[in-house]
Design an enzyme around this catalytic site. Sequence first.
Site, PDB file in Angstrom:
ATOM      1  N   LYS A 110      38.374  46.402 -39.774  1.00  0.00           N
ATOM      2  CA  LYS A 110      39.701  46.877 -40.188  1.00  0.00           C
ATOM      3  C   LYS A 110      40.664  45.723 -40.451  1.00  0.00           C
ATOM      4  O   LYS A 110      41.638  45.877 -41.176  1.00  0.00           O
ATOM      5  CB  LYS A 110      40.244  47.861 -39.167  1.00  0.00           C
ATOM      6  CG  LYS A 110      39.432  49.151 -39.176  1.00  0.00           C
ATOM      7  CD  LYS A 110      40.057  50.263 -38.396  1.00  0.00           C
ATOM      8  CE  LYS A 110      39.349  51.581 -38.650  1.00  0.00           C
ATOM      9  NZ  LYS A 110      37.972  51.634 -38.123  1.00  0.00           N
TER      10      LYS A 110
HETATM   11  C1  LIG Z   1      36.921  52.474 -38.565  1.00  0.00           C
HETATM   12  C2  LIG Z   1      35.535  52.046 -38.246  1.00  0.00           C
HETATM   13  C3  LIG Z   1      34.408  52.602 -38.894  1.00  0.00           C
HETATM   14  C4  LIG Z   1      34.509  53.723 -39.899  1.00  0.00           C
HETATM   15  O1  LIG Z   1      35.090  53.345 -41.126  1.00  0.00           O
HETATM   16  P1  LIG Z   1      35.731  54.436 -42.095  1.00  0.00           P
HETATM   17  O2  LIG Z   1      36.412  53.675 -43.172  1.00  0.00           O
HETATM   18  O3  LIG Z   1      36.702  55.215 -41.245  1.00  0.00           O
HETATM   19  O4  LIG Z   1      34.617  55.301 -42.597  1.00  0.00           O
HETATM   20  C5  LIG Z   1      33.158  52.098 -38.575  1.00  0.00           C
HETATM   21  N1  LIG Z   1      33.005  51.133 -37.639  1.00  0.00           N
HETATM   22  C6  LIG Z   1      34.054  50.580 -36.997  1.00  0.00           C
HETATM   23  C7  LIG Z   1      33.809  49.521 -35.983  1.00  0.00           C
HETATM   24  C8  LIG Z   1      35.358  51.009 -37.274  1.00  0.00           C
HETATM   25  O5  LIG Z   1      36.397  50.452 -36.602  1.00  0.00           O
END
Ligand SMILES: *Cc1c(COP(=O)(O)O)cnc(C)c1O
Length: 458
Positions: A110
């Site tokens: 993120k």
């Molecule tokens: C947010 C997240 C996901 C999922 O990603 P999306 O864009 O919501 O599908 C997968 N793995 C981790 C570690 C995350 O923080």
Amino acid sequence: MRYISTRGQIAPIGFKDAVMMGLATDGGLLLPESIPQIDRETLNAWSRLSYRDLAFNIISLFATDIPPADLKALIDRSYASFEHAETTPLVHKDGVYILELFHGPTLAFKDVALQLLGNLFEYLLKERGEKMNILGATSGDTGSAAIAGVRGKENINIFILHPHLKTSPIQALQMTSVLDANVHNIAVEGTFDDCQNIVKTLFNDLDFKKEYALGAVNSINWARVLAQVVYYFYAWGRLPEQREVVFSVPTGNFGDIFAGFLAKRMGLPIEKLLLATNENNILSRFVASGDYSLGEVVQTVSPSMDIQLASNLERYLFYLFDENPERISKAFAELQQTGRIVFSEDELKRVQSEFLSCTVNESQTLETIASFHRETGYLLDPHTAVGVRGALECVPKHPAVVCLATAHPAKFGDAVEKAIGSPLPLPPQLAALIGKETRCEIMEASREKVKAFVKAKV
Ligand SMILES: *Cc1c(COP(=O)(O)O)cnc(C)c1O
């Protein structure tokens, strides 16, 4: 480049307005009016660029109202905070490629989007002479990445609610040890749902929202999706041979995999996108059989994917429905009334021409962490393990499968320890948090208390 809403009820707006708007004011999601097409020659030239130069080339196609020199500086600043010289390095293990997206300040993917979004907010607020108060709820990952994205920035305050003592201790520390004056952590005595409900009600309190210029950082912001498109191109360019590729994407809110879909639409040679979920598998059921019906959220060892209603799916459905906003509105009205959306045979065929899918349960996830570690010495976090298991099990033999590694294993150390039977050392960034001074307001789960706190701090 101008932006339109999936619900078709707003006049087209520029990139800067799209970033500031977040959710479209008609309740839809913002998308570019057209998708730029990248030819093979350009792709080949791009495959030799550094991450930052590639990011500039891609993002500038969509952010045409920001002067190039400013955009370049924003991108360079955003990715200077990544520990790895390659930003998102590609490694090869046991027949699959792993795209490491966790070298940012909070060790989860993120950061790729939120570092850029924080800088964009600061730039746009300054230009407009405005201030913003970001309000959000988190079960762990998003909150720390959002805080890292805006800490110390001018004209922005951030208020993040997390459930008191219900995130992992490290996740809590990643948020509460940030002592910048503009960062406010609220530990709510309740669950993540309580936190989310409080945030939702405050956003629906339109007078309060307007007076306090509430802003959001959730994954529906167009800039977040856009930032994530870059690493699909980057990974392709780093393969030993530039050929058709399959990406395996551990999926929750459909933001990450939608960025892959966009890269494919732009012309990146992606054969298929593998949508991998944990037991919260509404999306993998949708791809496998067209069954899109909501269930209850269950807790798993990959908590950032414990989601039923994937907010970014609407963006994909817009293209599946031939960019018809009426069909979108009808589908979501149907979902609200019946808890499901029904797709035609033809639509399902088209979904399956773009995506593969796989559901990976908890024991399979832990087993994959253990066996991958045994065979390669490489540690997967539980989210990444869902994608890797999917790649090994659900993709017909293919020479170029790239698995997106969405978090550093030490962020989910308990699950990894359970899988491999021994604790793993904390990386220096996390070890440095232990014993640090923290600041956090513990509060009962009350909308009025949170509102009063925001008013007092602004
Ligand atoms: C947010 C997240 C996901 C999922 O990603 P999306 O864009 O919501 O599908 C997968 N793995 C981790 C570690 C995350 O923080």
